[in-house]
Write a protein that holds these residues in place. Structure first.
Motif, PDB file in Angstrom:
ATOM      1  N   VAL A 196      67.183 -78.063  -5.764  1.00  0.00           N
ATOM      2  CA  VAL A 196      67.900 -79.052  -6.566  1.00  0.00           C
ATOM      3  C   VAL A 196      68.685 -78.312  -7.642  1.00  0.00           C
ATOM      4  N   ASN A 197      69.535 -79.036  -8.357  1.00  0.00           N
ATOM      5  CA  ASN A 197      70.199 -78.467  -9.516  1.00  0.00           C
ATOM      6  C   ASN A 197      69.167 -78.175 -10.602  1.00  0.00           C
ATOM      7  N   ASP A 198      69.435 -77.171 -11.429  1.00  0.00           N
ATOM      8  CA  ASP A 198      68.446 -76.819 -12.446  1.00  0.00           C
ATOM      9  C   ASP A 198      68.214 -77.938 -13.467  1.00  0.00           C
ATOM     10  N   ALA A 199      69.191 -78.833 -13.618  1.00  0.00           N
ATOM     11  CA  ALA A 199      68.984 -79.966 -14.530  1.00  0.00           C
ATOM     12  C   ALA A 199      67.888 -80.898 -14.027  1.00  0.00           C
ATOM     13  N   VAL A 200      67.688 -80.958 -12.711  1.00  0.00           N
ATOM     14  CA  VAL A 200      66.669 -81.843 -12.138  1.00  0.00           C
ATOM     15  C   VAL A 200      65.266 -81.359 -12.508  1.00  0.00           C
ATOM     16  N   VAL A 201      65.026 -80.052 -12.424  1.00  0.00           N
ATOM     17  CA  VAL A 201      63.692 -79.547 -12.786  1.00  0.00           C
ATOM     18  C   VAL A 201      63.495 -79.591 -14.295  1.00  0.00           C
ATOM     19  N   ALA A 202      64.583 -79.434 -15.048  1.00  0.00           N
ATOM     20  CA  ALA A 202      64.488 -79.563 -16.503  1.00  0.00           C
ATOM     21  C   ALA A 202      64.102 -80.994 -16.876  1.00  0.00           C
ATOM     22  N   HIS A 203      64.669 -81.971 -16.172  1.00  0.00           N
ATOM     23  CA  HIS A 203      64.332 -83.375 -16.418  1.00  0.00           C
ATOM     24  C   HIS A 203      62.879 -83.646 -16.042  1.00  0.00           C
ATOM     25  N   ALA A 204      62.455 -83.132 -14.896  1.00  0.00           N
ATOM     26  CA  ALA A 204      61.072 -83.340 -14.458  1.00  0.00           C
ATOM     27  C   ALA A 204      60.097 -82.788 -15.490  1.00  0.00           C
ATOM     28  N   ASN A 253      59.105 -89.835 -16.204  1.00  0.00           N
ATOM     29  CA  ASN A 253      59.604 -91.003 -16.922  1.00  0.00           C
ATOM     30  C   ASN A 253      61.127 -90.962 -17.045  1.00  0.00           C
ATOM     31  N   PRO A 254      61.759 -92.111 -17.275  1.00  0.00           N
ATOM     32  CA  PRO A 254      63.216 -92.134 -17.406  1.00  0.00           C
ATOM     33  C   PRO A 254      63.677 -91.456 -18.692  1.00  0.00           C
ATOM     34  N   GLY A 255      64.915 -91.003 -18.688  1.00  0.00           N
ATOM     35  CA  GLY A 255      65.480 -90.363 -19.866  1.00  0.00           C
ATOM     36  C   GLY A 255      66.672 -89.510 -19.500  1.00  0.00           C
ATOM     37  N   ILE A 256      67.258 -88.887 -20.495  1.00  0.00           N
ATOM     38  CA  ILE A 256      68.440 -88.047 -20.317  1.00  0.00           C
ATOM     39  C   ILE A 256      68.128 -86.646 -20.837  1.00  0.00           C
ATOM     40  N   ILE A 257      68.400 -85.649 -20.014  1.00  0.00           N
ATOM     41  CA  ILE A 257      68.185 -84.260 -20.411  1.00  0.00           C
ATOM     42  C   ILE A 257      69.531 -83.588 -20.631  1.00  0.00           C
ATOM     43  N   VAL A 258      69.645 -82.877 -21.733  1.00  0.00           N
ATOM     44  CA  VAL A 258      70.807 -82.034 -21.998  1.00  0.00           C
ATOM     45  C   VAL A 258      70.370 -80.596 -21.762  1.00  0.00           C
ATOM     46  N   VAL A 259      70.958 -79.943 -20.769  1.00  0.00           N
ATOM     47  CA  VAL A 259      70.685 -78.535 -20.507  1.00  0.00           C
ATOM     48  C   VAL A 259      71.902 -77.756 -20.991  1.00  0.00           C
ATOM     49  N   ALA A 260      71.738 -76.998 -22.058  1.00  0.00           N
ATOM     50  CA  ALA A 260      72.857 -76.250 -22.629  1.00  0.00           C
ATOM     51  C   ALA A 260      72.401 -74.844 -22.981  1.00  0.00           C
ATOM     52  N   GLY A 261      72.878 -73.896 -22.220  1.00  0.00           N
ATOM     53  CA  GLY A 261      72.609 -72.487 -22.463  1.00  0.00           C
ATOM     54  C   GLY A 261      73.856 -71.726 -22.070  1.00  0.00           C
ATOM     55  N   THR A 262      73.746 -70.904 -21.033  1.00  0.00           N
ATOM     56  CA  THR A 262      74.934 -70.232 -20.510  1.00  0.00           C
ATOM     57  C   THR A 262      75.943 -71.260 -20.020  1.00  0.00           C
ATOM     58  N   GLY A 263      75.448 -72.274 -19.319  1.00  0.00           N
ATOM     59  CA  GLY A 263      76.287 -73.384 -18.870  1.00  0.00           C
ATOM     60  C   GLY A 263      75.818 -74.677 -19.504  1.00  0.00           C
ATOM     61  N   LYS A 292      58.228 -77.083 -19.838  1.00  0.00           N
ATOM     62  CA  LYS A 292      59.404 -76.256 -19.623  1.00  0.00           C
ATOM     63  C   LYS A 292      59.935 -76.486 -18.204  1.00  0.00           C
ATOM     64  N   PRO A 293      61.210 -76.160 -17.951  1.00  0.00           N
ATOM     65  CA  PRO A 293      61.797 -76.433 -16.627  1.00  0.00           C
ATOM     66  C   PRO A 293      61.047 -75.811 -15.455  1.00  0.00           C
ATOM     67  N   ALA A 294      60.573 -74.582 -15.591  1.00  0.00           N
ATOM     68  CA  ALA A 294      59.848 -73.962 -14.474  1.00  0.00           C
ATOM     69  C   ALA A 294      58.584 -74.730 -14.142  1.00  0.00           C
ATOM     70  N   ALA A 295      57.893 -75.217 -15.178  1.00  0.00           N
ATOM     71  CA  ALA A 295      56.714 -76.055 -14.945  1.00  0.00           C
ATOM     72  C   ALA A 295      57.129 -77.395 -14.353  1.00  0.00           C
ATOM     73  N   GLY A 296      58.315 -77.890 -14.735  1.00  0.00           N
ATOM     74  CA  GLY A 296      58.845 -79.107 -14.114  1.00  0.00           C
ATOM     75  C   GLY A 296      59.079 -78.910 -12.631  1.00  0.00           C
ATOM     76  N   ALA A 297      59.572 -77.728 -12.257  1.00  0.00           N
ATOM     77  CA  ALA A 297      59.767 -77.423 -10.836  1.00  0.00           C
ATOM     78  C   ALA A 297      58.430 -77.390 -10.109  1.00  0.00           C
TER      79      ALA A 297
END
Length: 323
Positions: free
Chosen positions: A101-109, A115-125, A290-295
């Motif tokens: 999946v896109n990295d934003a998906v695991v960050a959201h997880a 649960n529902p919500g909005i994740i902002v992933v902002a680093g290199t991209g 954290k995103p890796a744990a979300g994955a």
């Protein structure tokens, strides 16, 4: 269940992080390597493969006992990218089902643990991604919107310096920027910018990304840095508000993830902008994982594990082990 486990991968522009988690949600091992995004790293595939291999070794588990892997990859945008993305996960002996999946998906997880919500992933991209109460997945780029990442913050600050927007209050920051690029004045800074035209594009992006730390660190004392942070925060909040319109609730949870997004200056700017926005209330909350744990959480679910509160608590308790 024995020594069965799952693998969670989070590969962004600056870092690749991998965790091995047993079926009780306990962390067995983790690893970190350089960026795994093909748009920002020439050796992205090697970075991801080496991180997976290293995490398995650190966990002290057999590669063949993995029962599932979920990888969140920056630059992945669906089935059309499976050709290149699946090769990143080709590790000798690894025969388990793999889901990309896109990295934003695991960050959201990780941020919302289902649960529902909005994740902002902002680093290199940068990516803004939401999952609504009805399970609808929405992304800001579907609105042809892009807020910008760390390098864009640096682009803004550099432009302000080179157009003489800096004042005496910005003197310390300007000196740090000169020192960062190894120059002594604005003419030297202009030459650096011109020289970037013939430099490796990925190297240039990473350099500007590193410079962003100077901007966020100076935002409390430098009006120029504060203005650059505010401008990027405003663009980010436009994306958040676009996605908030998909939610039924009048209150929408927002989480921030990534080196830039988690910086104090940028987070404060986003919170202030959202608080002043019309319409729905948007509350900034701390990510659960954290995103890796979300994955890993997604991998456990795909392996048929009941990811109840106990499992989530187990992952959260080990979150600090992710490097």
């Amino acid at each position: 269940m024995g020594d069965e486990y799952v693998i969670g991968v989070d590969s962004g522009g600056s870092h690749t992080r991998v965790v091995c988690v047993d079926l009780d949600g306990q962390m067995r091992g983790s690893s970190q390597a350089a960026g795994g995004s093909p748009t920002h790293n020439v050796n992205a595939r090697d970075h991801v493969q080496s991180a997976i291999h290293d995490a398995i070794q650190r966990a002290g588990v057999e590669v063949g006992n993995a029962v599932g892997l979920v990888s969140g990859m920056a630059g992945f945008d669906g089935e059309r990218d499976l050709g290149w993305a699946s090769k990143y996960l080709d590790v000798s002996g690894l025969a388990c089902p793999r889901y990309i999946v896109n990295d934003a998906v695991v960050a959201h997880a990780g941020a919302f643990a289902g649960n529902p919500g909005i994740i902002v992933v902002a680093g290199t991209g940068s990516m803004i991604f939401g999952i609504t109460e009805a399970g609808e997945q929405v992304r800001n780029d579907r609105y042809f919107h892009y807020a910008g990442g760390a390098r864009h913050l640096s682009f803004d600050a550099m432009a302000r310096i080179l157009t003489d927007e800096d004042t005496e209050a910005d003197a310390d920051l300007v000196r740090e920027v000169f020192q960062f690029w190894g120059v002594s004045d604005k003419q030297g800074l202009r030459k650096i910018v011109r020289d970037h035209e013939s430099a490796d594009r990925n190297d240039v992006k990473h350099s500007y990304g590193r410079m962003a730390q100077l901007i966020t660190a100076a935002a409390e004392t430098s009006p120029l840095a504060a203005a650059a942070c505010c401008q990027l925060a405003v663009a980010t909040c436009v994306g958040i508000r676009l996605l908030a319109g998909h939610f039924e609730s009048t209150v929408v949870s927002v989480a921030l993830q990534g080196g830039l997004a988690r910086s104090v200056a940028f987070a404060k700017s986003v919170e202030a902008e959202l608080a002043a926005a019309r319409g729905k209330r948007m509350d900034v909350v701390d990510p659960v994982l954290k995103p890796a744990a979300g994955a890993a959480l997604l991998a456990l679910r795909r392996a048929g594990v009941d990811t109840n509160e106990r499992v989530v608590r187990g992952l959260a308790a080990c979150d600090h082990l992710i490097r």
